[in-house]
Motif scaffolding. Structure first.
Motif, PDB file in Angstrom:
ATOM      1  N   GLU A  33       0.621  -1.118   0.034  1.00 13.68           N
ATOM      2  CA  GLU A  33      -0.038   0.049   0.137  1.00 13.68           C
ATOM      3  C   GLU A  33       0.752   1.170  -0.148  1.00 13.68           C
ATOM      4  O   GLU A  33       0.574   2.210  -0.905  1.00 13.68           O
ATOM      5  N   TYR A  34       1.869   1.154   1.046  1.00  6.05           N
ATOM      6  CA  TYR A  34       2.616   2.582   0.879  1.00  6.05           C
ATOM      7  C   TYR A  34       3.681   2.427  -0.266  1.00  6.05           C
ATOM      8  O   TYR A  34       3.516   3.720  -0.718  1.00  6.05           O
ATOM      9  N   CYS A  35       3.865   1.598  -1.053  1.00  2.00           N
ATOM     10  CA  CYS A  35       4.784   1.512  -2.223  1.00  2.00           C
ATOM     11  C   CYS A  35       3.949   2.069  -3.327  1.00  2.00           C
ATOM     12  O   CYS A  35       4.142   2.871  -4.043  1.00  2.00           O
ATOM     13  N   GLU A  36       2.725   1.807  -3.413  1.00  4.26           N
ATOM     14  CA  GLU A  36       1.799   2.302  -4.388  1.00  4.26           C
ATOM     15  C   GLU A  36       1.115   3.670  -4.237  1.00  4.26           C
ATOM     16  O   GLU A  36       1.339   4.508  -4.957  1.00  4.26           O
ATOM     17  N   LEU A  37       0.952   4.219  -2.944  1.00  4.44           N
ATOM     18  CA  LEU A  37       0.754   5.576  -2.454  1.00  4.44           C
ATOM     19  C   LEU A  37       2.058   6.289  -2.998  1.00  4.44           C
ATOM     20  O   LEU A  37       1.925   7.532  -3.743  1.00  4.44           O
ATOM     21  N   LEU A  38       3.250   6.111  -2.417  1.00  2.47           N
ATOM     22  CA  LEU A  38       4.257   6.658  -2.794  1.00  2.47           C
ATOM     23  C   LEU A  38       4.627   6.720  -4.392  1.00  2.47           C
ATOM     24  O   LEU A  38       4.899   7.942  -4.936  1.00  2.47           O
ATOM     25  N   TRP A  39       4.508   5.695  -5.089  1.00 10.12           N
ATOM     26  CA  TRP A  39       4.534   5.891  -6.583  1.00 10.12           C
ATOM     27  C   TRP A  39       3.652   6.836  -7.169  1.00 10.12           C
ATOM     28  O   TRP A  39       3.745   7.696  -7.944  1.00 10.12           O
ATOM     29  N   ASP A  40       2.132   6.871  -6.750  1.00  8.28           N
ATOM     30  CA  ASP A  40       1.137   7.783  -7.107  1.00  8.28           C
ATOM     31  C   ASP A  40       1.756   9.096  -6.802  1.00  8.28           C
ATOM     32  O   ASP A  40       1.455  10.063  -7.696  1.00  8.28           O
TER      33      ASP A  40
END
Length: 151
Positions: A33-40
């Motif tokens: 979740e954190y990785c996806e949010l960071l990427w976004d």
């Protein structure tokens, strides 16, 4: 899989310049979740997200460096110093920003005293992070305390 409602909520909070707190990563799902949010957030190329991006990157890197099955060891005083450096805060400026006396901050940084629960909350609010990151609690202990608050 990332909870879409959660992602939308975080995006709205960021757009409204609201403080968002993130806890230490304790499992693979939270890591994803954190990785996806960071990427976004990085794709948005919005300078106002830089502190949030730095914080997420720090938490992700910390989780990756410790391995997925190990207990994450987090050093609160070092993190406080990193936040002060990132904001280019002197002791006095950090005290004004957080509401914690600069003499107390000095003693914390020199490891003469521990960060109290009260000061952890003040630092968390001031820097937009989960106050738990300033307390030396295991993830199990944090869950135990959170469960007590819910009941």
């Amino acid at each position: 899989m990332l909870n879409i409602a959660k992602l939308i909520f975080v995006k709205v909070m960021v757009q409204q310049n609201k403080n968002i707190s993130f806890s230490l990563i304790t499992n693979d799902e939270q890591y994803d979740e954190y990785c996806e949010l960071l990427w976004d957030l990085e794709r948005q190329k919005d300078e106002s997200n830089s502190d949030l991006i730095d914080h997420l990157d720090f938490l992700i890197t910390k989780y990756e460096s410790k391995g997925q099955k190990e207990e994450i060891i987090f050093e609160p005083v070092t993190y406080l110093k990193e936040l002060m450096d990132r904001h280019r805060f002197s002791l006095r400026k950090a005290g004004e920003f957080s509401g914690v006396g600069y003499g107390v901050i000095n003693k914390i940084l020199n490891r003469q005293i521990n960060i109290s629960d009260k000061n952890a909350v003040k630092f968390g609010k001031a820097f937009g992070v989960d106050p738990n990151v300033f307390l030396k609690l295991s993830s199990d202990r944090i869950k135990e305390l959170e469960n007590r608050l819910i009941k």
